[in-house]
Design a protein around this motif. Sequence first.
Motif, short mmCIF file in Angstrom:
data_model
loop_
_atom_site.label_atom_id
_atom_site.label_comp_id
_atom_site.label_asym_id
_atom_site.label_seq_id
_atom_site.Cartn_x
_atom_site.Cartn_y
_atom_site.Cartn_z
N PRO A 136 -3.77 5.23 11.99
CA PRO A 136 -3.87 6.48 11.29
C PRO A 136 -3.00 6.23 9.59
CG PRO A 136 -2.50 7.91 12.93
CD PRO A 136 -2.94 6.74 13.36
N TYR A 137 -2.02 5.33 9.84
CA TYR A 137 -1.98 5.73 8.35
C TYR A 137 -2.20 5.15 6.94
CZ TYR A 137 2.73 3.81 6.14
OH TYR A 137 3.75 4.01 5.31
N GLY A 138 -3.52 4.32 7.61
CA GLY A 138 -4.35 4.41 6.14
C GLY A 138 -4.50 5.50 5.40
N GLY A 195 -3.97 10.49 2.07
CA GLY A 195 -4.07 11.30 1.77
C GLY A 195 -2.38 12.40 0.72
N HIS A 196 -1.23 11.36 1.23
CA HIS A 196 -0.15 11.47 0.46
C HIS A 196 -0.59 11.24 -0.85
CE1 HIS A 196 2.38 12.73 3.54
NE2 HIS A 196 2.73 11.78 3.98
N ALA A 197 -1.50 9.95 -1.57
CA ALA A 197 -1.54 9.96 -2.91
C ALA A 197 -2.06 10.88 -3.38
CB ALA A 197 -2.65 8.21 -2.52
N ALA A 215 1.23 -0.78 -0.27
CA ALA A 215 -0.38 -0.48 0.26
C ALA A 215 1.31 1.49 -0.01
CB ALA A 215 -0.92 -0.51 1.03
N THR A 216 2.01 1.24 0.97
CA THR A 216 2.63 2.26 0.89
C THR A 216 3.37 2.62 -1.02
OG1 THR A 216 3.56 1.46 3.10
CG2 THR A 216 4.90 3.49 2.01
N ASP A 255 -6.01 2.85 -7.77
CA ASP A 255 -6.94 1.75 -7.42
C ASP A 255 -5.95 0.92 -6.35
OD1 ASP A 255 -9.04 2.26 -9.65
OD2 ASP A 255 -7.95 1.36 -10.73
N THR A 256 -5.04 0.07 -6.71
CA THR A 256 -4.31 -0.67 -5.72
C THR A 256 -4.39 -0.61 -3.86
OG1 THR A 256 -2.42 -1.91 -7.30
CG2 THR A 256 -2.11 -2.01 -4.86
N LEU A 257 -3.99 0.96 -3.39
CA LEU A 257 -4.35 1.49 -2.31
C LEU A 257 -5.17 1.13 -2.06
CD1 LEU A 257 -2.90 3.20 0.02
CD2 LEU A 257 -3.41 5.49 -1.71
#
Length: 185
Positions: free
Chosen positions: A173-175, A180-182, A144-145, A161-163
Amino acid sequence: MRIRDYGYDCDLDTDAVRACLAPWFHAIEAVCDRDANPDTMARMAILLRACGRTYYASFALCNRADAVQRVMFTQVVRAGTWRHVGNRAETAAVFRRALALEPANWSLYLDLADLAAAEGDFTEAAALATRGEELEPDDVTMRATAAAYRARSTGSLADLDTLTDLAPRLPEPYGRTLIGHAHGT
């Protein structure tokens, strides 16, 4: 570090806690003098850091552990202590030293990718995360990262889409941070 287990949410960085743990701090010295094991010393340095004893105790114990033998785990603890005091440059430098000791450790690439993203360097974050993903393609967080940072860096809809597919399986809250970064938010 089991002090915080069993549902207790306690702050160890207080004068009262440090006073209560003073015998443990003395025990750390005795144990290190008797059995200088770098991994054990690094674990004890984590307790010292959690108790707010960073510079004169946690870093010093990491230095003692390095004097016995340089191992990756001590570098990770040292990096965590630099992160704790807010020094991203030192954190990244120490994670890179850890990576030099264990170049196939995918989680170090994850840590470095997150640091690069925090600095806004998503090209570097994507490269680091992709390398980590190559080493551990089955880890959901790593996948995911890598997808998030590639989506931000290149605009890849496939990575977005993968994320999106993996996000429900990530800890919070990592997800949310990765999403947010993406999306650039």
